[in-house]
Design a protein around this motif. Structure first.
Motif, short mmCIF file in Angstrom:
data_model
loop_
_atom_site.label_atom_id
_atom_site.label_comp_id
_atom_site.label_asym_id
_atom_site.label_seq_id
_atom_site.Cartn_x
_atom_site.Cartn_y
_atom_site.Cartn_z
N MET A 1 124.80 49.84 -27.46
CA MET A 1 124.21 49.27 -26.22
C MET A 1 125.02 47.95 -25.85
O MET A 1 125.25 46.90 -26.50
N THR A 2 125.21 47.74 -24.38
CA THR A 2 126.17 46.98 -23.79
C THR A 2 125.34 45.83 -23.81
O THR A 2 124.17 45.54 -23.51
N LYS A 3 125.91 44.63 -24.32
CA LYS A 3 125.41 43.13 -24.02
C LYS A 3 124.91 42.90 -22.74
O LYS A 3 125.85 42.78 -21.81
N PRO A 4 123.71 42.74 -22.28
CA PRO A 4 123.17 42.22 -20.93
C PRO A 4 124.00 40.67 -20.69
O PRO A 4 124.15 39.97 -21.50
N GLN A 5 124.13 40.58 -19.29
CA GLN A 5 124.33 39.42 -18.99
C GLN A 5 123.12 38.41 -18.75
O GLN A 5 122.22 38.95 -18.59
N VAL A 6 123.35 37.25 -19.21
CA VAL A 6 122.16 36.29 -19.12
C VAL A 6 122.46 35.29 -18.10
O VAL A 6 123.34 34.26 -18.24
N THR A 7 121.68 35.05 -16.97
CA THR A 7 121.88 34.24 -16.03
C THR A 7 120.66 33.28 -16.09
O THR A 7 119.52 33.82 -16.02
N VAL A 8 121.04 31.78 -16.25
CA VAL A 8 119.90 31.02 -16.22
C VAL A 8 119.72 30.19 -14.98
O VAL A 8 120.89 29.69 -14.95
N VAL A 9 118.64 30.08 -14.40
CA VAL A 9 118.75 29.32 -13.12
C VAL A 9 118.05 27.98 -13.59
O VAL A 9 116.81 27.80 -14.08
N GLY A 10 118.70 26.84 -13.66
CA GLY A 10 118.02 25.49 -14.20
C GLY A 10 118.53 24.21 -13.58
O GLY A 10 120.01 24.41 -13.27
N ASN A 11 117.97 23.24 -13.93
CA ASN A 11 118.35 21.90 -13.65
C ASN A 11 117.21 21.32 -14.43
O ASN A 11 116.10 21.50 -14.72
N GLU A 12 117.25 19.72 -14.55
CA GLU A 12 116.09 19.01 -14.96
C GLU A 12 115.36 18.22 -13.94
O GLU A 12 114.44 17.14 -14.32
N LYS A 13 115.42 18.81 -12.63
CA LYS A 13 114.67 17.97 -11.91
C LYS A 13 113.87 19.05 -10.87
O LYS A 13 114.37 20.08 -10.47
N GLY A 14 112.66 18.83 -10.66
CA GLY A 14 111.96 19.66 -9.83
C GLY A 14 112.25 19.48 -8.45
O GLY A 14 113.00 18.65 -8.03
N GLY A 15 111.78 20.35 -7.65
CA GLY A 15 111.93 20.44 -6.11
C GLY A 15 113.30 20.77 -5.40
O GLY A 15 113.51 20.57 -4.43
N ALA A 16 114.06 21.26 -6.38
CA ALA A 16 115.42 21.61 -5.94
C ALA A 16 115.59 23.09 -5.53
O ALA A 16 116.66 23.59 -4.94
N GLY A 17 114.57 23.88 -5.73
CA GLY A 17 114.53 25.28 -5.06
C GLY A 17 114.96 26.33 -6.31
O GLY A 17 115.47 27.31 -6.04
N LYS A 18 114.54 25.88 -7.52
CA LYS A 18 115.12 27.06 -8.45
C LYS A 18 114.43 28.38 -8.63
O LYS A 18 115.16 29.35 -8.49
N SER A 19 113.07 28.18 -8.38
CA SER A 19 112.18 29.51 -8.31
C SER A 19 112.69 30.57 -6.96
O SER A 19 112.88 31.42 -7.02
N THR A 20 113.13 29.53 -5.93
CA THR A 20 113.49 30.31 -4.56
C THR A 20 114.77 31.11 -5.00
O THR A 20 115.02 32.25 -4.63
N LEU A 21 115.57 30.25 -5.62
CA LEU A 21 116.92 31.03 -5.93
C LEU A 21 116.84 31.85 -6.95
O LEU A 21 117.69 32.94 -6.72
N ALA A 22 116.09 31.77 -7.89
CA ALA A 22 115.96 32.82 -8.95
C ALA A 22 115.62 34.29 -8.27
O ALA A 22 115.95 35.45 -8.76
N ILE A 23 114.43 34.06 -7.42
CA ILE A 23 113.93 35.27 -6.72
C ILE A 23 114.71 35.87 -6.08
O ILE A 23 115.11 37.15 -6.19
N HIS A 24 115.67 35.18 -5.20
CA HIS A 24 116.80 35.88 -4.48
C HIS A 24 117.70 36.34 -5.36
O HIS A 24 118.35 37.45 -4.85
N ILE A 25 118.47 35.95 -6.31
CA ILE A 25 119.45 36.38 -7.24
C ILE A 25 118.79 37.67 -7.76
O ILE A 25 119.30 38.84 -7.74
#
Length: 277
Positions: A1-25
């Protein structure tokens, strides 16, 4: 089985749009035909999980078929948020194991330094860090001199990514590099002296700590108005059109293309979008 690519959307500050970015990715990957698994570690908000629940409900109600990710069961988010670190990490590892069959595992992390966030970053092949167009957000990446604005040193989050890279190098060898991309969200339409200063410091810091700078998503009503339907501009078509399509939607689709290309994803799967006459 091919190893999946793991993409992490993150920083340590709220309000930067992490979830919006994750949804669109996630939606960009789905429209590219990738098998995607999502893990939402923002246990209190669960914005990405809620988005795809809305998507399932809207498509079922409207007789539309759209690509969906797999979401391993983390259990009740609020209960897990109150659990101790051992329980949280165990649930994360179980969810990650369930996601292994995907081509891409996309993880949305909480704002702040938590055990879950550190565990996710340690698994990453790619880290995508959104920041707003301001020195307030830059402070999480690098410290500047308050008089000259010269770059002094990397900040807390940059050090956290360094630790994740070091962990990967120790556990998987030097070849297992983490690709780190910082994208600037919510940019003002007009050019400003502040932005030029910010871009100069980001260019210096990127060379020092090793990240790429990519295009983010502007502060558009469009991104927010589609959330209740579980849709993004990538989903809009002649069959999927819960709102009237304008030139702003066309521009937003191009922004999403640019984002996907910066992340190394062929955006040809996002067809041209025509505005209503």
């Amino acid at each position: 089985m091919t190893k999946p690519q793991v993409t992490v959307v993150g920083n340590e500050k709220g309000g930067a749009g992490k979830s919006t970015l994750a949804i669109h990715i996630a939606c960009g990957l789905l429209h590219a035909g990738r098998r995607v698994a999502i893990i939402d570690l923002d246990l209190r908000q669960r914005s990405m999980s809620h988005f795809f629940a809305h998507r399932a409900a809207w498509t079922a109600a409207n007789g539309v078929v759209l690509p969906m990710p797999v979401e391993p069961d983390l259990g009740d988010g609020k209960a897990l948020a109150k659990a101790d670190e051992v329980e949280q990490l165990a649930r994360f590892e179980a969810a990650f194991a369930q996601a292994i069959g995907a081509e891409v595992i996309l993880i949305d992390t909480p704002g702040g330094d938590t055990a879950l966030s550190r565990a996710a970053h340690a698994r990453a092949d790619q880290i995508v860090t959104p920041m707003n167009d301001s020195f307030v957000d830059f402070d999480m990446l690098g410290t500047v001199d308050p008089v000259t604005l010269d770059l002094l040193k990397p900040s807390t989050y940059s050090e956290a990514v360094w630790e994740a890279r070091k962990h990967r190098a120790i556990t998987e060898g030097r070849h297992a590099a983490i690709d780190w991309i910082v994208v600037v969200n919510r940019m003002a339409v007009a050019e400003a002296r502040n932005r030029r200063r910010l871009e100069e410091r980001m260019a210096k810091l990127s060379k020092r700590v090793g990240f790429r700078v990519g295009p983010g998503l502007r502060d558009r009503v469009i991104y927010r108005e589609l959330f209740p339907f579980g849709l993004t501009v990538a989903d809009l078509s002649s069959e999927v059109r819960p709102v009237a399509v304008s030139l702003a939607h066309v521009a937003a689709r191009q922004e999403m293309r640019n984002l996907m290309q910066a992340l190394g994803l062929d955006a040809a799967s996002l067809p041209a979008l025509e505005a209503a006459a």
